[in-house]
Design an enzyme around this catalytic site. Structure first.
Site, mmCIF file in Angstrom:
data_model
loop_
_atom_site.group_PDB
_atom_site.id
_atom_site.type_symbol
_atom_site.label_atom_id
_atom_site.label_comp_id
_atom_site.label_asym_id
_atom_site.label_seq_id
_atom_site.Cartn_x
_atom_site.Cartn_y
_atom_site.Cartn_z
ATOM 1 C CB CYS A 90 -0.866 0.056 1.256
ATOM 2 S SG CYS A 90 -2.078 -1.248 1.365
ATOM 3 C CB CYS A 96 -2.658 3.190 6.697
ATOM 4 S SG CYS A 96 -4.059 2.163 7.117
ATOM 5 C CB CYS A 99 -0.088 -2.561 8.024
ATOM 6 S SG CYS A 99 -1.273 -3.650 7.237
ATOM 7 C CB CYS A 178 -7.144 -2.327 2.481
ATOM 8 S SG CYS A 178 -6.358 -3.129 3.869
ATOM 9 C CD GLN A 319 -10.491 -15.958 16.360
ATOM 10 O OE1 GLN A 319 -9.694 -15.120 15.948
ATOM 11 N NE2 GLN A 319 -10.491 -16.384 17.614
ATOM 12 C CE1 TYR A 348 -11.372 -14.452 30.247
ATOM 13 C CE2 TYR A 348 -10.407 -16.631 30.543
ATOM 14 C CZ TYR A 348 -10.628 -15.353 31.006
ATOM 15 O OH TYR A 348 -10.112 -14.970 32.213
ATOM 16 C CD GLU A 369 -17.682 -14.353 25.541
ATOM 17 O OE1 GLU A 369 -16.570 -14.849 25.278
ATOM 18 O OE2 GLU A 369 -17.871 -13.120 25.656
ATOM 19 C CG ASP A 420 -8.930 -17.711 22.890
ATOM 20 O OD1 ASP A 420 -8.008 -16.879 22.932
ATOM 21 O OD2 ASP A 420 -9.609 -17.910 21.862
ATOM 22 C CB CYS A 447 -4.419 -12.293 21.492
ATOM 23 S SG CYS A 447 -5.421 -11.631 22.834
#
Ligand code: SAH
Length: 492
Positions: A90, A96, A99, A178, A319, A348, A369, A420, A447
């Site tokens: 890009c 931006c 990323c 994008c 996801q 979770y 959850e 998770d 994560c």
């Protein structure tokens, strides 16, 4: 290395620090990458963080901000590029906010992400021996996302634009093409902009809380090819909406744009199945409101991960990279090593993605959850896929699991627990109860490597052993990395 090498002052511990001033320009060798992928250079023990600079670059930078031991600088020029530096796909990649690493080769991104996980486990977790398996990278690291939310607004000249926000601001960097979104977005965005111009439909302004169209949301079922287009509007209806439907249904989302078909096998099979409005008349940063108005088709699309079908509405959590999610869940399932007679707790659980994946191989799965809507989706997904061995609980995992344990008089047991959590990781109260449930195996999907390391340190201090660790790249060109860890209960 730097132009001001002899200009030092002395820190309280006696260590000499270079004296740098805001606005000063220096040259710097970038030696490392920080948590978000920013470049790190060192000047006689003083650390400088430089966004958009890459390990291996020799750069000229301007000092932005200085603290006692570290500071921030802006990249002015790459004097000698790093061997890993590539031209971003890009043109607007640097401006931006989407990323952080398009200027870094994908191969190096993976090396760095794996190292980030290992470093956290060593530094925060205190693990010396880490049974790490090779990171799972993407086969095709572009056009991988299945969900996009493009803000709509005006540029300085008053032209209608859409794209992404610049980093840390709400100014729109115009871009309808994008590199990480599905290629069908290009035609969709151009079609919506052209419709808005033709019928004088206004874009929303956050400052004045006037104007109609706030965001364009798109979702693509990568396996089914089903596409959803949803306009988020500050009003109850969209004038000439029938014309929007007409143009979207005839727009070339299955184009033969160079690279498109090659990078995404399903580019040629896409079909718009759902066009809808989402009403958001609040003065808020939240993108979506609660009300959905259908304009064409259903207000959901369907997609598959492995053999399981999920129904996705504009509001559902799903996801964003299903190919990598499949790899991640397959690894989680492998680490759980289910034989068919186990009771599994999936903490979770979101809309039950991991739960149902495991329910294929377990006697029973209990999901927990905090978001009630996600649990409704989880129950619905279980029912429509024919699962009768999955049960779901709404509430904070750190409340629900201890409550269930208390209620059972301390008899509640699990064979396997999967965890998770969001970035902040787990509450210790939850981890304590998990240990009391004496699962033979714990599979932790994370994560955030830092909170993962902290939680693993706790679990390994309570009788568990790190058996397998594997990073997975779900978000190519960003600084994020996902990790799956298999823990085994030590025999007493
Ligand atoms: N396992 C799911 C979702 C993971 S994302 C998947 O793979 O799709 C983390 C989830 O944790 C989110 O759905 C979020 O709503 C939920 N969550 C956040 N805090 C929580 C808490 N204290 N207790 C239970 N769930 C929580």
């Amino acid at each position: 290395m730097a132009s001001n090498k002899n200009n030092h002052d002395t820190c309280s511990d006696g260590q000499k620090m270079p004296q740098l001033e805001k606005g000063q320009e220096i040259s710097l060798k970038i030696e490392d990458m920080g948590t978000d992928g920013e470049g790190i250079g060192r000047l006689d023990g003083y650390t400088l963080f430089v966004k958009d600079a890459l390990e291996g670059d020799l750069v000229r930078v301007k000092i932005l901000k200085t603290k006692k031991r570290y500071g921030y600088a802006r990249l002015l020029e790459v004097i000698e590029p790093s061997p890993w530096r590539v031209t971003p796909k890009c043109d607007c990649a640097r401006a931006c906010g989407g990323c952080q690493l398009q200027h870094c080769s994908y191969e190096k991104q993976l090396i760095w992400k794996e190292k980030k996980v290992r470093d956290c486990l060593q530094r925060i977790g205190g693990f010396a021996e880490i049974p790490m398996e090779p990171i799972m990278g993407m086969d095709k690291p572009y056009h991988y996302r299945n969900k996009a939310q493009f803000p709509v607004g005006y540029d300085k000249e008053g032209n209608l634009v859409t794209g992404f926000y610049a980093g840390r601001t709400h100014s729109i960097i115009p871009n309808t093409d994008c590199a990480i979104q599905h290629p069908c977005n290009h035609a969709i965005l151009e079609t919506v902009l052209s419709f808005m111009k033709t019928y004088h439909i206004t874009a929303y302004s956050e400052k004045t809380h006037t104007g109609l169209v706030r965001h364009i949301l798109t979702r693509v079922g990568k396996y089914t090819g089903e596409v959803m287009v949803c306009l988020i509007i500050n009003g109850n209806k969209l004038p000439h909406s029938e014309k929007l439907v007409e143009s979207l249904l005839s727009c070339p989302i299955n184009g033969t744009e160079e690279g498109g078909a090659e990078e995404n096998v399903l580019y040629d099979n896409c079909q718009i199945k759902s066009i809808c409005l989402n009403i958001n008349q609040e003065k808020t940063n939240r993108i979506l409101g609660n009300k959905i108005v259908p304009l064409y088709g259903q207000t959901y699309i369907e997609d598959k991960i492995g053999d399981i079908t999920y129904r996705i509405s504009p509001l559902s959590f799903y996801q964003v990279n299903p190919e990598q999610t499949h790899k991640l869940y397959t690894t989680a399932l492998e680490y759980a090593d289910l034989q068919g007679d186990e009771v599994v707790w999936d903490l979770y659980c979101g809309i039950g993605t991991i739960s149902l994946f495991l329910a294929q191989k377990a006697a029973k799965v209990c999901g927990v959850e905090i978001v009630p809507q996600a649990i409704e989706d989880a129950r619905d997904n279980a029912r429509r896929n024919g699962f009768t061995n999955a049960e779901f609980f709404v509430g904070a995992a750190e409340d629900v699991v201890p409550e269930q344990y208390e209620k059972s008089g301390g008899a509640l047991r699990a064979d396997v627990v999967t965890i998770d959590p969001p970035r902040k990781g787990c509450d210790e109260k939850l981890l304590r109860t998990v240990v009391q449930m004496e699962p033979e195996k714990i599979v932790y999907v994370s994560c955030d490597p830092a909170t993962l390391a902290r939680d693993l340190k706790y679990l390994c201090g309570e009788g568990y052993e790190l058996k397998r660790v594997r990073a997975c790249d779900m978000f190519g060109h960003s600084g994020h990395v996902e990790t799956v860890v298999g823990l085994q209960r030590k025999s007493m």
